[in-house]
Scaffold this active site. Structure first.
Site, short mmCIF file in Angstrom:
data_model
loop_
_atom_site.label_atom_id
_atom_site.label_comp_id
_atom_site.label_asym_id
_atom_site.label_seq_id
_atom_site.Cartn_x
_atom_site.Cartn_y
_atom_site.Cartn_z
N GLY A 86 -3.81 2.81 7.17
CA GLY A 86 -5.13 3.40 6.94
C GLY A 86 -5.88 2.64 5.87
O GLY A 86 -5.34 1.78 5.19
N GLY A 88 -6.82 1.81 2.71
CA GLY A 88 -6.30 2.12 1.38
C GLY A 88 -7.21 1.61 0.27
O GLY A 88 -7.06 1.97 -0.89
N ASP A 121 -3.96 0.15 -5.74
CA ASP A 121 -5.00 0.66 -6.65
C ASP A 121 -6.36 0.80 -5.98
O ASP A 121 -7.34 1.19 -6.63
CB ASP A 121 -5.11 -0.24 -7.89
CG ASP A 121 -5.55 -1.66 -7.55
OD1 ASP A 121 -5.76 -1.95 -6.36
OD2 ASP A 121 -5.67 -2.47 -8.48
N ARG A 172 -19.07 -4.71 4.02
CA ARG A 172 -18.70 -5.38 5.26
C ARG A 172 -19.34 -4.68 6.45
O ARG A 172 -19.44 -3.45 6.48
CB ARG A 172 -17.18 -5.36 5.38
CG ARG A 172 -16.65 -5.96 6.65
CD ARG A 172 -15.19 -6.32 6.51
NE ARG A 172 -14.29 -5.17 6.61
CZ ARG A 172 -12.96 -5.28 6.64
NH1 ARG A 172 -12.39 -6.47 6.55
NH2 ARG A 172 -12.21 -4.22 6.71
N ASP A 248 -2.56 -4.18 12.57
CA ASP A 248 -3.63 -3.44 11.89
C ASP A 248 -4.76 -4.38 11.48
O ASP A 248 -5.81 -3.91 11.02
CB ASP A 248 -3.09 -2.71 10.65
CG ASP A 248 -2.30 -3.62 9.72
OD1 ASP A 248 -1.31 -4.21 10.18
OD2 ASP A 248 -2.69 -3.76 8.55
P1 AMP Z 1 -4.04 -5.82 4.73
O1 AMP Z 1 -3.91 -6.63 3.49
O2 AMP Z 1 -5.45 -5.76 5.20
O3 AMP Z 1 -3.13 -6.23 5.83
O4 AMP Z 1 -3.66 -4.34 4.29
C1 AMP Z 1 -2.54 -3.64 4.72
C2 AMP Z 1 -2.59 -2.20 4.23
O5 AMP Z 1 -2.51 -2.14 2.81
C3 AMP Z 1 -3.86 -1.45 4.60
O6 AMP Z 1 -3.51 -0.11 4.84
C4 AMP Z 1 -4.69 -1.57 3.34
O7 AMP Z 1 -5.65 -0.53 3.23
C5 AMP Z 1 -3.61 -1.45 2.28
N1 AMP Z 1 -4.01 -2.09 1.02
C6 AMP Z 1 -4.17 -3.41 0.80
N2 AMP Z 1 -4.54 -3.64 -0.48
C7 AMP Z 1 -4.62 -2.44 -1.10
C8 AMP Z 1 -4.94 -2.00 -2.42
N3 AMP Z 1 -5.28 -2.86 -3.39
N4 AMP Z 1 -4.90 -0.68 -2.66
C9 AMP Z 1 -4.58 0.19 -1.71
N5 AMP Z 1 -4.26 -0.14 -0.45
C10 AMP Z 1 -4.28 -1.45 -0.13
MG MG Z 2 -5.94 -5.09 6.86
#
Ligand code: AMP
Ligand code: MG
Length: 492
Positions: A86, A88, A121, A172, A248
């Protein structure tokens, strides 16, 4: 109303998302705003540059009509299934209908924690925000489907990574942020009703022709497979490495999404990878088509509960749909490369001959560590007799001469005027890519010295990728051996 929101995703059932408020930036500063895109979205660029606009793109104010939500999704990360991911660190502010009548999402990224943040965070560091802004807008300039960057701000906060870094937020824009992982979220829960609502939403939004097909969900599957085959072929035609092709991070719309440790390849080698977290090279340059098909297989599996018929028949149908991927990819990939070497193929026979020529070329390029971008750009000059610049890219220039003999035979058989062929090649072969070492230097200038001039200069030059720009000759140069970037980080 500054932004004419119409929020269809927020009208889906509550289990599709969580309502959240973005984090308020303590003292935001605008880095960049995309006036052309704003106008396309019906947003007044002057408003975007105003204090009221800044408040909205830095989380300090909720625009009228916005219903901020974090979207729920799941996904396979490096092959391992995570049933609960989701948004995050992102918040969907809402949707607008653009000037072309298309529905577009407007999302804040780096906007604080949500119920999906797990241990994160919710923040974004300045470096990754600048990289995503630059690279996504560059992809758009090439005509490759992609999410867009509407604005970027520094928040005024310092955030903790390996060290304290300036915090930033990206605004975005996307056709939607619905991912293969969004389908997996409902499939993993056995929530067939949720799946059907999601599939119907995606059909209405992205693939309306599927609605009247005999089996709309099969038509949806076919459309997503076709869109990804075309997309990944385009990536490979320009040397793009996404870096984190988790399910994702694959949008069902067919747009490139989630620019993390992405990079463009300098010298050609299919094993090239930059991402520091991709130790095994799962998402290396040449693996991307295979991984796309793997992800699409996961996507197809999620749709099976919506198909009618016994399990065997349903699985066979999905396999038939997936078997369309390799030929669709190859047609687009070799078609693109044919145009790059000045031989756009009209007939199937010509296409087969081109393929042989291209495969021989790529072997020689790997062996000779030839810069991928400069090769095609300079090959155009060889059409009008200037061989030296392209030859000089090869460790052993005679490797070019041998290949060029076969290439010239094909050119002669094709018979197009040399000047016209050269011009056509220069229209498809960019002179500029966001070179990884230059992106890193641009980020260092912004982060360490608050110097955004390199960012703005790269944005300007890269907005005209097919135009020779003598003043920016330095940006066309591959890295010297000591400048090569060994690894990129997503900064999460
Ligand atoms: P991604 O780096 O786009 O593949 O992110 C994978 C998952 O980690 C997704 O659910 C993001 O929303 C979550 N996520 C990545 N960075 C953060 C962050 N700094 N804080 C909270 N959630 C994160
Ligand atoms: Mg992602």
């Amino acid at each position: 109303m500054a932004i004419a929101f119409d929020n269809s995703y927020a009208r889906l059932p509550a289990r599709f998302f969580a309502a959240v408020r973005p984090l308020e930036s303590p003292s935001p500063t605008l880095i960049a705003a995309n006036d052309v895109l704003a106008a396309d979205l019906g947003i007044d660029p002057d408003w975007l540059h105003s204090p009221a606009g800044l408040d909205v793109i830095s989380g300090r104010a909720i625009a009228n009509g916005s219903e901020p939500i974090a979207q729920a999704y799941a996904g396979h990360q490096f092959g391992n299934f995570q049933p609960q991911l989701g948004d995050g660190r992102a918040v969907l502010l809402g949707e607008v209908i653009d000037r072309a009548g298309k529905r577009r999402d407007i999302q804040l990224k780096g906007s604080g924690t949500t119920p999906f943040s797990r241990s994160g965070d919710g923040r974004a560091a300045l470096g990754p925000v600048l990289r995503e802004y630059l690279v996504s807008e560059y992809m758009a300039a090439l005509g490759i489907p992609t999410t867009r960057a509407l604005a970027a701000v520094t928040t005024g906060d310092a955030i903790m990574r390996e060290e304290f870094l300036p915090g930033a937020m990206l605004t975005r824009v996307a056709a939607s942020h619905i991912r293969v992982g969004t389908f997996q979220f409902f499939a993993a829960r056995g929530d067939v009703e949720g799946l059907r609502l999601l599939a119907d939403h995606v059909i209405a939004r992205h693939y309306p022709a599927a609605k009247t097909a005999q089996n709309p969900y099969r038509a949806l599957m076919d459309a997503v497979i076709a869109a990804q085959a075309a997309l990944v072929a385009k990536w490979l035609n320009v040397g793009f490495i996404h870096g984190v092709m988790n399910t994702d991070n694959m949008a069902v719309s067919g747009e490139t999404i989630d620019y993390g440790p992405c990079a463009f390849m300098d010298h050609y080698d299919p094993a090239t990878k930059f991402s520091s977290i991709d130790r095994a090279g799962r998402y290396a340059f040449g693996n991307q088509p295979r991984i796309a098909l793997w992800n699409l297989t996961r996507f197809a599996e999620t749709l099976l509960p919506l198909f009618e018929g016994d399990e065997e028949a349903v699985v066979a149908e999905a396999q038939t749909a997936l078997s369309a991927f390799p030929p669709a990819f190859e047609l687009a990939y070799f078609g693109g490369l044919s145009a790059k070497i000045g031989l756009p193929s009209a007939s199937a026979e010509a296409a087969a001959q081109n393929r042989e020529l291209i495969e021989a070329l790529l072997v020689r390029m790997t062996e000779n560590q030839v810069d991928f971008t400069l090769f095609f750009r300079l090959l155009a000059k060889a059409v009008t007799g200037e061989d030296e610049p392209v030859r000089a890219l090869f460790v052993d220039p005679t490797a070019f001469d041998d290949w060029a003999r076969d290439w010239r035979q094909r050119l002669a058989a094709d018979g197009q005027d040399a000047a016209a062929r050269r011009a056509a090649m220069e229209r498809v072969n960019p002179a500029f890519i966001p070179r990884n070492h230059q992106v890193e230097a641009m980020i260092a200038a912004a982060v360490q010295r608050e110097d955004f001039a390199p960012f703005h200069r790269m944005m300007d030059v890269l907005s005209r990728p097919f135009t020779d720009q003598p003043d920016a000759a330095d940006l066309a140069q591959p890295p010297e051996p000591h400048e090569r970037v060994a690894a990129t980080f997503c900064g999460t």
